[in-house]
Design a protein around this motif. Structure first.
Motif, PDB file in Angstrom:
ATOM      1  N   SER A 198      14.787  -7.894  -3.765  1.00  0.00           N
ATOM      2  CA  SER A 198      14.640  -6.887  -4.826  1.00  0.00           C
ATOM      3  C   SER A 198      14.041  -5.627  -4.204  1.00  0.00           C
ATOM      4  O   SER A 198      13.019  -5.698  -3.505  1.00  0.00           O
ATOM      5  N   PHE A 199      14.651  -4.467  -4.456  1.00  0.00           N
ATOM      6  CA  PHE A 199      14.232  -3.238  -3.782  1.00  0.00           C
ATOM      7  C   PHE A 199      14.501  -2.014  -4.667  1.00  0.00           C
ATOM      8  O   PHE A 199      15.303  -2.064  -5.614  1.00  0.00           O
ATOM      9  N   TYR A 200      13.818  -0.924  -4.354  1.00  0.00           N
ATOM     10  CA  TYR A 200      14.032   0.362  -5.028  1.00  0.00           C
ATOM     11  C   TYR A 200      14.842   1.278  -4.117  1.00  0.00           C
ATOM     12  O   TYR A 200      14.564   1.384  -2.920  1.00  0.00           O
ATOM     13  N   ARG A 201      15.859   1.927  -4.726  1.00  0.00           N
ATOM     14  CA  ARG A 201      16.635   2.944  -4.011  1.00  0.00           C
ATOM     15  C   ARG A 201      16.848   4.113  -4.986  1.00  0.00           C
ATOM     16  O   ARG A 201      17.378   3.912  -6.080  1.00  0.00           O
ATOM     17  N   ASP A 202      16.382   5.277  -4.562  1.00  0.00           N
ATOM     18  CA  ASP A 202      16.487   6.471  -5.413  1.00  0.00           C
ATOM     19  C   ASP A 202      15.870   6.242  -6.786  1.00  0.00           C
ATOM     20  O   ASP A 202      16.385   6.692  -7.817  1.00  0.00           O
ATOM     21  N   GLY A 203      14.766   5.499  -6.810  1.00  0.00           N
ATOM     22  CA  GLY A 203      14.046   5.282  -8.057  1.00  0.00           C
ATOM     23  C   GLY A 203      14.557   4.156  -8.912  1.00  0.00           C
ATOM     24  O   GLY A 203      13.968   3.859  -9.960  1.00  0.00           O
ATOM     25  N   ASN A 204      15.640   3.512  -8.510  1.00  0.00           N
ATOM     26  CA  ASN A 204      16.236   2.439  -9.303  1.00  0.00           C
ATOM     27  C   ASN A 204      15.971   1.078  -8.666  1.00  0.00           C
ATOM     28  O   ASN A 204      16.147   0.904  -7.449  1.00  0.00           O
ATOM     29  N   LEU A 205      15.584   0.105  -9.479  1.00  0.00           N
ATOM     30  CA  LEU A 205      15.357  -1.259  -8.999  1.00  0.00           C
ATOM     31  C   LEU A 205      16.686  -1.994  -8.905  1.00  0.00           C
ATOM     32  O   LEU A 205      17.439  -2.052  -9.870  1.00  0.00           O
ATOM     33  N   GLN A 206      16.970  -2.544  -7.705  1.00  0.00           N
ATOM     34  CA  GLN A 206      18.213  -3.255  -7.472  1.00  0.00           C
ATOM     35  C   GLN A 206      17.909  -4.588  -6.779  1.00  0.00           C
ATOM     36  O   GLN A 206      16.783  -4.828  -6.339  1.00  0.00           O
ATOM     37  N   SER A 207      18.950  -5.416  -6.643  1.00  0.00           N
ATOM     38  CA  SER A 207      18.785  -6.673  -5.913  1.00  0.00           C
ATOM     39  C   SER A 207      20.092  -7.046  -5.229  1.00  0.00           C
ATOM     40  O   SER A 207      21.185  -6.734  -5.731  1.00  0.00           O
ATOM     41  N   ILE A 208      19.964  -7.692  -4.072  1.00  0.00           N
ATOM     42  CA  ILE A 208      21.123  -8.193  -3.324  1.00  0.00           C
ATOM     43  C   ILE A 208      20.766  -9.559  -2.749  1.00  0.00           C
ATOM     44  O   ILE A 208      19.596  -9.970  -2.740  1.00  0.00           O
ATOM     45  N   GLU A 209      21.757 -10.268  -2.260  1.00  0.00           N
ATOM     46  CA  GLU A 209      21.530 -11.553  -1.600  1.00  0.00           C
ATOM     47  C   GLU A 209      22.020 -11.465  -0.172  1.00  0.00           C
ATOM     48  O   GLU A 209      23.102 -10.922   0.099  1.00  0.00           O
TER      49      GLU A 209
END
Length: 414
Positions: free
Chosen positions: A391-402
């Motif tokens: 789970s990470f922030y990019r350009d202010g948005n919280l996202q997630s990847i596997e």
């Protein structure tokens, strides 16, 4: 008149003599009593005075620990054979504690002649014998940089040793010698259930081989301490080492030696000593229950196989508030995490789509506050080949990847 005066003084002298005689008799009586009291033991022992009660009744016997009472005679020395648990534990393990000598090549600046010299001396513990080899655990820093390693036995003899594997992160290493040189093998115990206050016994070679197999005794001050380690010299902790804290004296040269419990089982590998001016030294040991899987991998693979993400990171704590807002574009509520500074090409993070300046805040939904948290989660809860949610922030948005974790490449190994 003269007669009467003579009679007066004569009577006075008689009264004074009477008082003097009374005082002399009193003092003599006291001195005599003291002499009798002092000579009484001699009269009793020699049989001059018999203190046995009349009527044939003997005084009752007193026994301790169901043993036959011992008659103690004045003037005789009493020898007591003390076989304490600490002595037994020490004698059980002491033959398995050896010296580990780091030998390096040095070139003389003036003559340009290269020769082998002792770069340092530590300790080691023989923990297994099989297939013609005796296996010894020690610290990584004891054998680090060595061109050759020798083992100093209890009788002073030195034999060549082979380094089977070493791990900088946990400060552990395994070396081996010919089985015929190992007289004893130590038993690994369990460090997971240690209690503060239970006895702790340290055996090693403080200050070199001159004081080989020295024994110090204390207690477990704390079974669970954490020490920060800066591996790359940037001033930030890269790893948190879990250790046993003890007040048993651990000095330079004790590194790699054994920390024992009262049963003579190895509960830790002595690893470090912190000493400050005016403060008692604090001894630390790597818990044996955490060391066992590392030791097994060092024997089997010559290294520790650890999972790898393929990123270089910095702690968000070290980033200014202005950069958090203007560069990373983080919400004001985000204060913990790690910032991806670089992504290794074709590594797991690269293949999953993570980018430079992404801010990781969770792994498998567990908060990650620092680089130390990241390593601890990867190395203690994940294995090579495992999948992991990021789970990470990019350009202010919280996202997630596997992503799928791979093994740490040798060039990145510590």
């Amino acid at each position: 008149m003269d007669f009467n005066d003579e009679d007066f003084y004569s009577q006075k002298r008689r009264r004074k003599n009477d008082r003097s005689n009374l005082l002399t008799a009193f003092v003599s009586a006291i001195i005599g009593g003291l002499i009798v009291l002092m000579l009484m033991p001699t009269f009793v022992n020699s049989g001059i005075i018999d203190l046995t009660p009349k009527g044939g009744v003997n005084p009752p016997s007193q026994t301790i620990n169901n043993q036959t009472p011992t008659n103690v005679t004045s003037g005789k020395q009493i020898q007591v054979d003390v076989n304490s648990a600490i002595v037994d534990a020490t004698e059980k393990v002491k033959p398995a504690v050896v010296g580990v000598v780091n030998i390096q090549k040095q070139t003389n600046f003036w003559t340009n002649i290269t020769k082998s010299v002792e770069a340092g001396v530590g300790s080691g513990v023989v923990f297994d014998k099989r297939s013609g080899k005796a296996y010894i655990v020690t610290n990584n820093h004891v054998i680090e940089g060595a061109n050759n390693v020798e083992v100093a036995l209890a009788d002073g003899k030195r034999v060549p040793a082979k380094v089977l594997g070493a791990d900088e992160l946990t400060d552990l290493a395994v070396i081996s010698i010919d089985e015929k040189y190992a007289d004893a093998v130590a038993t690994f115990g369990d460090s997971t259930n240690l209690k503060a206050g239970e006895p702790a016994i340290a055996i090693g070679n403080p200050l070199g081989l001159k004081f080989s197999q020295s024994v110090t005794v204390g207690v477990v001050s704390s079974p669970n301490r954490t020490i920060d380690k800066d591996l790359d010299g940037d001033g930030q902790p890269d790893w948190e080492t879990d250790v046993i804290q003890t007040d048993a004296a651990i000095n330079p040269g004790n590194s790699g030696g054994a920390l024992l419990n009262i049963n003579g089982d190895v509960i830790g590998i002595n690893s470090a000593k912190i000493a400050e001016s005016g403060v008692e030294g604090l001894g630390f040991a790597i818990p044996i229950s955490e060391a066992k899987p590392i030791i097994d991998q060092l024997i089997q693979y010559g290294k520790v196989k650890r999972p790898y993400m393929g990123i270089t990171q910095i702690d968000l704590h070290s980033v200014s508030q202005a950069d958090r807002v203007n560069v990373l574009k983080l919400p004001e509520s985000v204060n913990d995490g790690i910032v991806i500074y670089d992504v290794s090409r074709f590594g797991p993070a690269y293949l999953a789509g993570l980018k430079r300046l992404d801010v990781i805040v969770k792994l498998d939904d567990q908060p990650i506050n620092s680089s130390s948290d990241l390593r601890k989660f990867l190395y203690k809860q994940k294995k090579v080949g495992d999948k992991m949610k990021v789970s990470f922030y990019r350009d202010g948005n919280l996202q997630s990847i596997e992503l799928t974790l791979t093994e740490v490449p040798d060039q990145n190994r510590r």
